[in-house]
Write an enzyme that holds these catalytic residues in place. Structure first.
Site, PDB file in Angstrom:
ATOM      1  N   ARG A  90      -9.740   1.430   9.045  1.00  0.00           N
ATOM      2  CA  ARG A  90      -9.345   0.067   9.394  1.00  0.00           C
ATOM      3  C   ARG A  90     -10.379  -0.642  10.237  1.00  0.00           C
ATOM      4  O   ARG A  90     -10.170  -1.802  10.620  1.00  0.00           O
ATOM      5  CB  ARG A  90      -8.069   0.096  10.229  1.00  0.00           C
ATOM      6  CG  ARG A  90      -6.864   0.098   9.379  1.00  0.00           C
ATOM      7  CD  ARG A  90      -5.689  -0.229  10.248  1.00  0.00           C
ATOM      8  NE  ARG A  90      -4.597   0.532   9.718  1.00  0.00           N
ATOM      9  CZ  ARG A  90      -3.373   0.083   9.615  1.00  0.00           C
ATOM     10  NH1 ARG A  90      -3.055  -1.091  10.069  1.00  0.00           N
ATOM     11  NH2 ARG A  90      -2.451   0.825   9.098  1.00  0.00           N
ATOM     12  N   LYS A 137       0.820  -1.214   0.000  1.00  0.00           N
ATOM     13  CA  LYS A 137       0.000   0.000   0.000  1.00  0.00           C
ATOM     14  C   LYS A 137       0.860   1.272   0.000  1.00  0.00           C
ATOM     15  O   LYS A 137       0.601   2.181  -0.768  1.00  0.00           O
ATOM     16  CB  LYS A 137      -0.936   0.031   1.225  1.00  0.00           C
ATOM     17  CG  LYS A 137      -1.903  -1.142   1.296  1.00  0.00           C
ATOM     18  CD  LYS A 137      -2.926  -0.937   2.400  1.00  0.00           C
ATOM     19  CE  LYS A 137      -2.335  -0.901   3.801  1.00  0.00           C
ATOM     20  NZ  LYS A 137      -1.772  -2.189   4.249  1.00  0.00           N
ATOM     21  N   ARG A 176      -0.863  -7.727  13.903  1.00  0.00           N
ATOM     22  CA  ARG A 176      -1.460  -6.830  12.908  1.00  0.00           C
ATOM     23  C   ARG A 176      -2.242  -7.608  11.852  1.00  0.00           C
ATOM     24  O   ARG A 176      -3.304  -7.177  11.418  1.00  0.00           O
ATOM     25  CB  ARG A 176      -0.384  -5.965  12.258  1.00  0.00           C
ATOM     26  CG  ARG A 176      -0.215  -4.648  13.012  1.00  0.00           C
ATOM     27  CD  ARG A 176       1.221  -4.198  13.077  1.00  0.00           C
ATOM     28  NE  ARG A 176       1.775  -3.838  11.807  1.00  0.00           N
ATOM     29  CZ  ARG A 176       2.988  -4.172  11.396  1.00  0.00           C
ATOM     30  NH1 ARG A 176       3.771  -4.926  12.140  1.00  0.00           N
ATOM     31  NH2 ARG A 176       3.432  -3.753  10.243  1.00  0.00           N
ATOM     32  N   ARG A 234      11.454  -1.349  10.517  1.00  0.00           N
ATOM     33  CA  ARG A 234      10.418  -0.697  11.308  1.00  0.00           C
ATOM     34  C   ARG A 234      10.295  -1.364  12.668  1.00  0.00           C
ATOM     35  O   ARG A 234      10.347  -2.581  12.778  1.00  0.00           O
ATOM     36  CB  ARG A 234       9.088  -0.756  10.562  1.00  0.00           C
ATOM     37  CG  ARG A 234       8.777   0.560   9.879  1.00  0.00           C
ATOM     38  CD  ARG A 234       7.597   0.460   9.000  1.00  0.00           C
ATOM     39  NE  ARG A 234       6.395  -0.006   9.683  1.00  0.00           N
ATOM     40  CZ  ARG A 234       5.192  -0.028   9.121  1.00  0.00           C
ATOM     41  NH1 ARG A 234       5.057   0.402   7.889  1.00  0.00           N
ATOM     42  NH2 ARG A 234       4.152  -0.466   9.774  1.00  0.00           N
ATOM     43  N   ARG A 294      11.396  -5.938   4.859  1.00  0.00           N
ATOM     44  CA  ARG A 294      10.995  -4.533   4.709  1.00  0.00           C
ATOM     45  C   ARG A 294      11.927  -3.597   5.485  1.00  0.00           C
ATOM     46  O   ARG A 294      12.259  -3.833   6.621  1.00  0.00           O
ATOM     47  CB  ARG A 294       9.564  -4.340   5.201  1.00  0.00           C
ATOM     48  CG  ARG A 294       9.143  -2.880   5.197  1.00  0.00           C
ATOM     49  CD  ARG A 294       7.670  -2.715   5.080  1.00  0.00           C
ATOM     50  NE  ARG A 294       6.985  -2.899   6.359  1.00  0.00           N
ATOM     51  CZ  ARG A 294       5.663  -2.723   6.483  1.00  0.00           C
ATOM     52  NH1 ARG A 294       4.932  -2.387   5.432  1.00  0.00           N
ATOM     53  NH2 ARG A 294       5.094  -2.896   7.650  1.00  0.00           N
TER      54      ARG A 294
HETATM   55  P1  ADP Z   1       0.914  -1.600   8.627  1.00  0.00           P
HETATM   56  O1  ADP Z   1      -0.090  -1.547   7.510  1.00  0.00           O
HETATM   57  O2  ADP Z   1       2.112  -2.425   8.314  1.00  0.00           O
HETATM   58  O3  ADP Z   1       0.302  -1.996   9.958  1.00  0.00           O
HETATM   59  P2  ADP Z   1       0.900   1.300   8.927  1.00  0.00           P
HETATM   60  O4  ADP Z   1       2.061   2.186   8.693  1.00  0.00           O
HETATM   61  O5  ADP Z   1      -0.296   1.472   8.072  1.00  0.00           O
HETATM   62  O6  ADP Z   1       1.506  -0.154   8.830  1.00  0.00           O
HETATM   63  O7  ADP Z   1       0.419   1.428  10.452  1.00  0.00           O
HETATM   64  C1  ADP Z   1       1.321   1.307  11.537  1.00  0.00           C
HETATM   65  C2  ADP Z   1       0.569   1.308  12.872  1.00  0.00           C
HETATM   66  O8  ADP Z   1      -0.122   2.564  13.043  1.00  0.00           O
HETATM   67  C3  ADP Z   1      -0.545   0.263  13.003  1.00  0.00           C
HETATM   68  O9  ADP Z   1      -0.051  -0.988  13.425  1.00  0.00           O
HETATM   69  C4  ADP Z   1      -1.432   0.908  14.069  1.00  0.00           C
HETATM   70  O10 ADP Z   1      -0.896   0.788  15.362  1.00  0.00           O
HETATM   71  C5  ADP Z   1      -1.368   2.374  13.691  1.00  0.00           C
HETATM   72  N1  ADP Z   1      -2.455   2.745  12.750  1.00  0.00           N
HETATM   73  C6  ADP Z   1      -2.309   3.197  11.485  1.00  0.00           C
HETATM   74  N2  ADP Z   1      -3.496   3.454  10.913  1.00  0.00           N
HETATM   75  C7  ADP Z   1      -4.433   3.153  11.848  1.00  0.00           C
HETATM   76  C8  ADP Z   1      -5.869   3.179  11.862  1.00  0.00           C
HETATM   77  N3  ADP Z   1      -6.565   3.598  10.807  1.00  0.00           N
HETATM   78  N4  ADP Z   1      -6.489   2.781  13.008  1.00  0.00           N
HETATM   79  C9  ADP Z   1      -5.801   2.376  14.070  1.00  0.00           C
HETATM   80  N5  ADP Z   1      -4.462   2.319  14.120  1.00  0.00           N
HETATM   81  C10 ADP Z   1      -3.774   2.701  13.022  1.00  0.00           C
END
Ligand code: ADP
Ligand code: ZN
Length: 229
Positions: free
Chosen positions: A94, A19, A174, A163, A131
């Site tokens: 999400r 993404k 996750r 990360r 990654r």
């Molecule tokens: P990934 O898709 O690998 O989990 P992201 O960079 O999208 O990585 O998100 C990293 C972290 O940020 C998530 O694990 C969560 O803790 C938080 N996060 C991001 N977007 C949201 C969301 N829409 N709702 C809740 N937590 C979020």
């Protein structure tokens, strides 16, 4: 160059589906901002504020940040000038609550398209294991695209790191949460006739071409409000 239509997109897909990488490219192509909640939260963490540290506690273990906090961030971000002619949302919504909140925020406008970027779990696990991300600009590096100089970002010279939430335990958490909380949104958008499914397996350039093709086809099919020609 022909003017590109304005687009309000969001993208669903597992961790490691690509993404971040693909949204950066789509944002450039459609000339709209790439709004990544994960990036916003990592920036808040880096700022060192108390609040950033609170967010980091959720992220480190792979938990979702509470809906109210996430929604407040996105409301603020979507109000800025640069988001008025469109955007690409990456990592939001999400949860069903977040999807509802988004619909309310945009009302009377709507999302044009929700993309489901599909990649099997075995493949995302391999990708996540390799990654790396630039600490400064957030650019993603992986198996196919390592930085030219080890651990140094090609784009900004920043330090390239793993990360903090790409540990086996946090990844597992996750992916479980994705299945439970986020995957149901695929049906949510399907029933609202917004869903476009795209295969995310393959060379990143091939996937980008697939995405742009699928988005353009859909925009032509439903040239609704806000999708000016
Ligand atoms: P990934 O898709 O690998 O989990 P992201 O960079 O999208 O990585 O998100 C990293 C972290 O940020 C998530 O694990 C969560 O803790 C938080 N996060 C991001 N977007 C949201 C969301 N829409 N709702 C809740 N937590 C979020
Ligand atoms: Zn960088």
């Amino acid at each position: 160059m022909a003017p590109v239509p304005s687009v309000r997109l969001l993208i669903l897909g597992k961790q490691g589906a690509g993404k971040g990488t693909q949204c950066a490219r789509l944002a450039r192509h459609y000339a709209v901002p790439h709004i990544s909640t994960g990036e916003m939260f990592r920036a808040a963490e880096k700022s060192g504020s108390e609040f950033g540290q609170e967010l980091a506690r959720y992220m480190r273990v792979g938990d979702l940040i509470p809906d109210e906090l996430v929604v407040a961030f996105v409301v603020e971000r979507l109000q800025r000038d640069d988001a008025q002619r469109g955007f690409i949302l990456d990592g939001f919504p999400r949860t069903a609550n977040q999807a509802d909140a988004l619909a309310k925020m945009l009302d009377p406008l709507e999302i044009d398209i929700a993309i489901d970027l599909q990649v099997p779990t075995e493949v995302v696990l391999q990708r996540l294991a390799s990654r790396r991300v630039c600490r400064e600009c957030g650019f993603n590096y992986g198996v196919g695209v390592p930085p030219k100089v080890d651990w140094t970002c090609d784009l900004c010279g920043g330090e390239v790191v793993e990360r903090g939430d790409d540990t086996a335990a946090a990844i597992e958490r996750r992916l479980k949460l994705y299945e439970k909380e986020t995957e149901p949104l695929v049906v949510w958008y399907l029933t609202r006739d917004k869903l476009v499914v795209v295969d995310g397996v393959g060379d990143p350039d091939v996937v980008t071409a697939r995405l742009i093709g699928a988005v353009d086809r859909r925009l032509r099919r439903t040239p609704g409000e806000g999708t000016q020609k």
